[in-house]
Design a protein around this motif. Structure first.
Motif, mmCIF file in Angstrom:
data_model
loop_
_atom_site.group_PDB
_atom_site.id
_atom_site.type_symbol
_atom_site.label_atom_id
_atom_site.label_comp_id
_atom_site.label_asym_id
_atom_site.label_seq_id
_atom_site.Cartn_x
_atom_site.Cartn_y
_atom_site.Cartn_z
ATOM 1 N N THR A 87 -14.427 -0.878 1.596
ATOM 2 C CA THR A 87 -13.341 -0.369 2.439
ATOM 3 C C THR A 87 -13.654 1.012 3.001
ATOM 4 N N MET A 89 -6.054 7.803 4.335
ATOM 5 C CA MET A 89 -5.103 8.247 3.322
ATOM 6 C C MET A 89 -5.674 9.237 2.321
ATOM 7 N N LYS A 149 -2.714 -3.893 -0.323
ATOM 8 C CA LYS A 149 -1.476 -4.305 0.328
ATOM 9 C C LYS A 149 -0.914 -5.573 -0.306
ATOM 10 N N ALA A 191 0.849 -1.188 0.000
ATOM 11 C CA ALA A 191 0.000 0.000 0.000
ATOM 12 C C ALA A 191 0.880 1.231 0.000
ATOM 13 N N ALA A 244 -9.152 1.716 -4.665
ATOM 14 C CA ALA A 244 -9.564 1.078 -3.415
ATOM 15 C C ALA A 244 -10.731 0.168 -3.698
ATOM 16 N N ASP A 279 -7.985 2.265 5.789
ATOM 17 C CA ASP A 279 -6.839 2.826 5.079
ATOM 18 C C ASP A 279 -7.245 3.902 4.083
ATOM 19 N N VAL A 280 -8.275 3.623 3.281
ATOM 20 C CA VAL A 280 -8.651 4.594 2.263
ATOM 21 C C VAL A 280 -9.170 5.881 2.894
ATOM 22 N N VAL A 329 -3.659 7.617 -4.467
ATOM 23 C CA VAL A 329 -3.686 6.760 -3.276
ATOM 24 C C VAL A 329 -4.010 5.340 -3.710
ATOM 25 N N THR A 356 -4.438 1.497 -2.032
ATOM 26 C CA THR A 356 -4.571 0.880 -0.710
ATOM 27 C C THR A 356 -4.573 -0.641 -0.745
ATOM 28 N N SER A 412 -7.587 0.893 9.530
ATOM 29 C CA SER A 412 -6.231 1.164 9.082
ATOM 30 C C SER A 412 -5.239 0.670 10.121
ATOM 31 N N TYR A 422 1.037 5.713 -0.472
ATOM 32 C CA TYR A 422 0.258 6.934 -0.335
ATOM 33 C C TYR A 422 0.376 7.793 -1.575
ATOM 34 N N ALA A 425 -0.907 2.815 8.766
ATOM 35 C CA ALA A 425 -0.971 4.176 8.257
ATOM 36 C C ALA A 425 0.369 4.873 8.400
#
Length: 620
Positions: free
Chosen positions: A126, A107, A305, A44, A122, A103-104, A301, A303, A65, A46, A68
């Motif tokens: 999420t 971020m 992983k 992931a 994303a 996460d989304v 972005v 996200t 998240s 940024y 982060a």
């Protein structure tokens, strides 16, 4: 040239994608449909990355998240540090009871609050909706502080400050509900504009109540903006959101998106922020991003992983080979009864079918079954023939139910939030691998368990091997109804007789539409003669007809075969939207056909050099 080129990122991703190891070929002796899994090599990130991965699957569970970047806000209660209004923070933390960001959310909210454009890859599920609603609504309030509290001032429909576009009516309605919850303590007015609803009623409500934030499908939005009599305008538009951008292009909104730009104020004159969210970033989505995004002020972005197992790999998947089309409905009934009684929690299932007519037919059959057997969960349906109000009620009822079955076309396969779905059952093959994965994404969400079943006839199995590579699908052979040769069995399981009795109560015209839709369009990769035989067996052994439904000459032309088909020589009586039928119910299409038509056609098919007895079922 912009430093961070979206096009270069996606191109690099496609190169990386083609460099993956070849997927393991299918082997007939295997108990799984496929073994290989796509490689996952990108963490992931940024900001933009040259190794961006195109990720085609639907979302995994909503997870908070965990990794982060330092300095990012990860708790909603800390949004006040970013000057988010207390009314919004209170709505999120106290009314909605959200605590930790996904996460989304972590971020994208911060750069969006700073006014930057955002392109976010994303997955569905999420928390994307809150990720774009928070900055959009906060910026509306920041631009007009009077909107921080409910106002009784004059309302207008030509003062839209933000527009959110969504690919489907259901998802747009869902976003609208979330937005209204968030705006409850403010003066920001949210309106929803979707196709399938009465345009005049929506305009009347908007003129009375006003509108600051509009959630719309692209088709209806284009209709409103291009209609000079609608009164809908956005001369001060400050924010534009494209949610599920890849899906919007899939369902044919490319031209509408292009034309909508012509009705929006020039962003060089009226500054506008754009937030674009997509599960995948194919070339066409990148092209849309280049049209809408400010290349000098945006963040990318991503996200997904590297070590994250997507939903479709965490959910156990099973394929149930059924001897013929006539075995599928009884097998579905047997499966529902088995899974409903064996699971430790109530069964809440979505059953996907390939056509609208099949959704209507199956939902009527199983509704009749439930009339006599209350152990079968409540039955709901969603498809394109329903009015928007009916679709919304079905979605709401299923969403709130603890145990129910939703028969659906692909309208609900992506983006819709149905909590606690325990099973996804696909009847016949989906049109492609991504559709299969998107459908499975409705279960196994929020860390919960789920199961996925695919019911396919033997003639579909070879196509399944080609269409669904790289998926951990196991063969399921312990359902009695799936393997019985109905034409030769002296006695049949109870599921067959019950399905046939329930089918007899379903309107003939509805079954006729299902029959025709199966012949043309639903099964493009199957042998046409085998398909006709399968559909005739469906009509004979499942629906209990003494002859197959008649088809118009246009169906004959589209299919390219005549053997085994009965040609209609008069218009077919139709049924209304609610399923009530306006014609004969004896299954003869008003022709008084002979009861041995099936036998005669079967004999002709056997004499045809291209046809013989049904082939042995393929092995796995």
């Amino acid at each position: 040239m912009m430093k961070t080129s979206i096009l270069r990122q996606a191109a690099a991703a496609r190169v990386a994608l083609t460099a993956r190891p070849a997927q393991v070929a299918f082997r007939a002796s295997s108990r799984t449909l496929a073994f290989s899994r796509p490689s996952r090599s990108v963490a992931a990130v940024y900001r933009s990355t040259p190794s961006l991965r195109l990720y085609s699957s639907e979302s995994a569970a909503e997870q908070p998240s965990s990794d982060a970047a330092p300095g990012l806000i990860t708790r909603f209660e800390d949004l006040s540090r970013l000057n988010v209004h207390e009314h919004l923070v209170r709505a999120i933390t106290q009314d909605m009871k959200y605590e930790t960001m996904t996460d989304v959310q972590a971020m994208t909210i911060s750069p969006a609050l700073l006014g930057k454009d955002v392109v976010a890859q994303a997955k569905t599920g999420t928390g994307k909706t809150l990720a774009f609603l928070v900055p959009v609504i906060q910026r509306i309030i920041a631009a007009d502080p009077d909107l921080a509290r409910p106002s009784r001032g004059r309302k207008t429909c030509d003062n839209i400050r933000a527009i959110i576009m969504s690919p489907t009516r259901e998802l747009a309605e869902q976003i609208g509900v979330e937005a209204r919850r968030l705006c409850r303590g403010t003066g920001v007015i949210v309106q929803t504009a979707v196709g399938g609803t009465q345009k005049n009623m929506m305009l009347r409500r908007t003129r009375i109540e006003g509108c600051h934030l509009m959630v719309a499908t692209p088709g209806r939005l284009h209709d409103l903006l291009s209609d000079p009599t609608s009164g809908i305008a956005a001369p001060k538009l400050a924010a534009l959101v494209l949610d599920e951008a890849d899906r919007m292009l899939e369902v044919g909104f490319k031209e509408e998106l292009k034309n909508i730009l012509d009705y929006l104020p020039d962003r060089t004159v009226v500054p506008r922020q754009t937030l674009l969210y997509s599960a995948t970033l194919p070339k066409n989505v990148v092209g849309v991003a280049r049209q809408f995004i400010n290349p000098t002020n945006f963040e990318f972005v991503q996200t997904v992983k590297a070590d994250e197992v997507p939903t479709h790999e965490r959910v156990p998947q099973f394929i149930v080979p059924c001897r013929g089309f006539e075995n599928i409905a009884p097998t579905l009934l047997e499966l529902i009864r088995r899974e409903g009684s064996s699971e430790g929690r109530p069964m809440k299932a979505i059953v996907f079918l390939p056509t609208t007519a099949s959704v209507m037919t199956y939902s009527r059959i199983f509704s009749r079954l439930r009339y006599d057997d209350r152990s079968i969960p409540y039955i709901y349906e969603i498809h394109s023939k329903l009015a928007q109000g009916q679709r919304s009620r079905s979605a709401d009822n299923f969403r709130q139910a603890s145990s129910a079955i939703l028969f659906s076309s692909d309208v609900s396969a992506r983006g819709m939030d149905f909590p606690n779905v325990t099973h996804v059952i696909q009847v016949h093959l989906p049109r492609d691998r991504d559709t299969y994965i998107h459908r499975i994404g409705r279960t196994g969400r929020a860390g919960k368990e789920g199961k996925a079943y695919l019911l396919a006839s033997d003639i579909e199995i070879p196509v399944a091997r080609d269409r669904l590579p790289g998926l951990p699908i196991q063969r399921c052979t312990d359902l009695e109804s799936a393997s019985i040769d109905v034409s030769r069995a002296s006695t049949l399981p109870e599921s067959f007789t019950q399905i046939q009795q329930a089918s007899d109560k379903v309107d003939y015209g509805m079954k006729q539409d299902c029959y025709r839709a199966f012949l043309v369009g639903a099964f493009t990769d199957l042998d046409k003669y085998e398909l006709v035989t399968e559909c005739n067996n469906l009509a004979k052994y499942t629906w209990g007809m003494d002859q197959p439904p008649a088809v118009p000459p246009s169906t004959i032309r589209n299919l390219g075969v005549t053997r085994g088909l009965r040609i209609a020589d008069s218009p077919t009586p139709r049924y209304s939207r609610d399923g009530s039928y306006g014609g004969a119910r004896d299954g003869r299409d008003g022709r008084g056909g002979r009861g041995d038509d099936f036998e005669r056609m079967e004999r002709l098919a056997e004499n045809d050099g291209r046809r013989g007895a049904r082939k042995p079922p393929p092995t796995f």
